[in-house]
Design an enzyme around this catalytic site. Structure first.
Site, mmCIF file in Angstrom:
data_model
loop_
_atom_site.group_PDB
_atom_site.id
_atom_site.type_symbol
_atom_site.label_atom_id
_atom_site.label_comp_id
_atom_site.label_asym_id
_atom_site.label_seq_id
_atom_site.Cartn_x
_atom_site.Cartn_y
_atom_site.Cartn_z
ATOM 1 N N HIS A 57 0.855 -1.190 0.000
ATOM 2 C CA HIS A 57 0.000 0.000 0.000
ATOM 3 C C HIS A 57 0.893 1.242 0.000
ATOM 4 O O HIS A 57 2.121 1.129 0.006
ATOM 5 C CB HIS A 57 -0.990 -0.009 1.171
ATOM 6 C CG HIS A 57 -0.370 0.026 2.538
ATOM 7 N ND1 HIS A 57 0.390 -0.996 3.046
ATOM 8 C CD2 HIS A 57 -0.415 0.975 3.528
ATOM 9 C CE1 HIS A 57 0.775 -0.694 4.275
ATOM 10 N NE2 HIS A 57 0.321 0.495 4.578
ATOM 11 N N HIS A 59 1.367 3.937 2.113
ATOM 12 C CA HIS A 59 1.861 4.669 3.275
ATOM 13 C C HIS A 59 3.391 4.780 3.250
ATOM 14 O O HIS A 59 4.088 3.830 2.875
ATOM 15 C CB HIS A 59 1.391 4.007 4.568
ATOM 16 C CG HIS A 59 -0.055 4.267 4.866
ATOM 17 N ND1 HIS A 59 -0.769 3.542 5.797
ATOM 18 C CD2 HIS A 59 -0.922 5.188 4.350
ATOM 19 C CE1 HIS A 59 -2.022 4.007 5.838
ATOM 20 N NE2 HIS A 59 -2.125 4.994 4.975
ATOM 21 N N HIS A 62 5.978 2.211 4.119
ATOM 22 C CA HIS A 62 6.032 1.029 3.255
ATOM 23 C C HIS A 62 6.594 1.343 1.871
ATOM 24 O O HIS A 62 6.869 0.419 1.102
ATOM 25 C CB HIS A 62 4.639 0.412 3.122
ATOM 26 C CG HIS A 62 4.133 -0.158 4.410
ATOM 27 N ND1 HIS A 62 4.118 -1.506 4.676
ATOM 28 C CD2 HIS A 62 3.652 0.443 5.521
ATOM 29 C CE1 HIS A 62 3.643 -1.713 5.897
ATOM 30 N NE2 HIS A 62 3.356 -0.528 6.429
ATOM 31 N N HIS A 114 -7.536 -0.698 5.429
ATOM 32 C CA HIS A 114 -6.474 0.162 5.967
ATOM 33 C C HIS A 114 -6.243 1.331 5.005
ATOM 34 O O HIS A 114 -6.190 2.490 5.417
ATOM 35 C CB HIS A 114 -5.220 -0.668 6.154
ATOM 36 C CG HIS A 114 -4.073 0.059 6.766
ATOM 37 N ND1 HIS A 114 -4.086 0.537 8.055
ATOM 38 C CD2 HIS A 114 -2.855 0.385 6.253
ATOM 39 C CE1 HIS A 114 -2.939 1.126 8.319
ATOM 40 N NE2 HIS A 114 -2.173 1.055 7.238
ATOM 41 N N ASP A 133 -0.366 -4.270 6.220
ATOM 42 C CA ASP A 133 -1.059 -3.740 7.393
ATOM 43 C C ASP A 133 -2.527 -4.157 7.424
ATOM 44 O O ASP A 133 -3.337 -3.544 8.129
ATOM 45 C CB ASP A 133 -0.972 -2.208 7.410
ATOM 46 C CG ASP A 133 0.404 -1.710 7.827
ATOM 47 O OD1 ASP A 133 1.303 -2.544 8.049
ATOM 48 O OD2 ASP A 133 0.586 -0.478 7.913
ATOM 49 N N HIS A 171 4.309 -5.171 11.024
ATOM 50 C CA HIS A 171 4.648 -4.416 12.237
ATOM 51 C C HIS A 171 4.698 -5.344 13.442
ATOM 52 O O HIS A 171 4.027 -6.376 13.486
ATOM 53 C CB HIS A 171 3.606 -3.326 12.515
ATOM 54 C CG HIS A 171 3.645 -2.184 11.562
ATOM 55 N ND1 HIS A 171 4.440 -1.083 11.760
ATOM 56 C CD2 HIS A 171 2.975 -1.969 10.398
ATOM 57 C CE1 HIS A 171 4.256 -0.221 10.762
ATOM 58 N NE2 HIS A 171 3.374 -0.740 9.921
#
Length: 242
Positions: A57, A59, A62, A114, A133, A171
């Site tokens: 994704h 973010h 990442h 997410h 995530d 994570h």
């Protein structure tokens, strides 16, 4: 098993992953939380190359290393279209697509929630998946863009995988997730599972990967039986301070 997986900590609580197809030597990074750490890990392993980046994704924790790794290695960057908002992306993929890492075949599953474009990568032959995530040990991702209904539906797709599937989560949130789980579930076996997690973290050991059969038994977001129940648990977790 046809795939070698190397996990290493990045940033404050991210994990980096380097994977190598044993048959061909093709190497990929799953997400790029820290280009320095990824390059160091490549050197330390002696793998000597980076052919692909597989983003889950958009973010920044990442995708932040995409540009530098592309510049230094010439790797191809594969991921959902949303990655292009913040970082280089060479090939956009979505649910139902196949990504080859050498001879290892990853099926892409769309898991909005997410983020709206979040995807995960599963190798059925290796009984493993990189879930970004979307799913954590005893947890799931926060709903930054999607709805509870979307995330609930996404988790149902993961629940349909074989129980033995090894889940590489992005994570180290497991101890916090375990404390929340205990606030909902007082079974002795849940307490024992949580205590094992707490002990592992005290020893400095990672709690990733986990397995789907374990998560189906204990993860409160996978045991939720409806989108409404999931939404209530997600809201409770967001407000949990234990």
């Amino acid at each position: 098993m046809t795939l070698d997986v190397h996990l290493f900590p990045c940033r404050s609580d991210n994990y980096g992953f380097l994977i190598r197809d044993a048959a061909t030597g093709v190497v990929a990074a799953v997400d790029t939380p820290d280009a320095d750490r990824i390059l160091q890990a490549l050197q330390g392993l002696g793998w000597g190359r980076l052919d692909l980046i597989l983003n889950t994704h958009w973010h920044p924790d990442h995708t932040e290393g995409n540009a530098r790794l592309k510049a230094e290695t010439g790797c191809e960057i594969v991921g959902p279209e949303e990655v292009a908002r913040v970082a280089p992306l060479d090939r956009a993929v979505g649910g139902g697509d196949i990504v080859q890492v050498g001879e290892t075949r990853f099926q892409v599953t769309a898991t909005p929630g997410h983020t709206l474009g979040h995807i995960v990568y599963r190798s059925a032959a290796d009984d493993l998946a990189f879930v970004g995530d979307t799913l954590f040990a005893l947890g799931c991702g926060r709903l930054f863009e999607g709805t509870a209904e979307q995330m609930f539906d996404s988790l149902q797709r993961l629940k349909a995988w074989p129980d033995r599937t090894v889940l590489w989560c992005a994570h180290e949130y497991t101890a916090s997730n375990a404390r929340f789980t205990l606030s909902l579930d007082d079974r002795p076996e849940t307490r024992a599972h949580a205590e094992a997690i707490f002990a592992a973290r005290e020893r400095g050991e990672p709690t990733v990967p986990t397995r789907l059969d374990v998560e189906l038994r204990f993860n409160p977001f996978l045991t939720a039986t409806s989108a409404k129940e999931f939404a209530a648990r997600r809201a409770a977790k967001d407000g949990f301070s234990g």
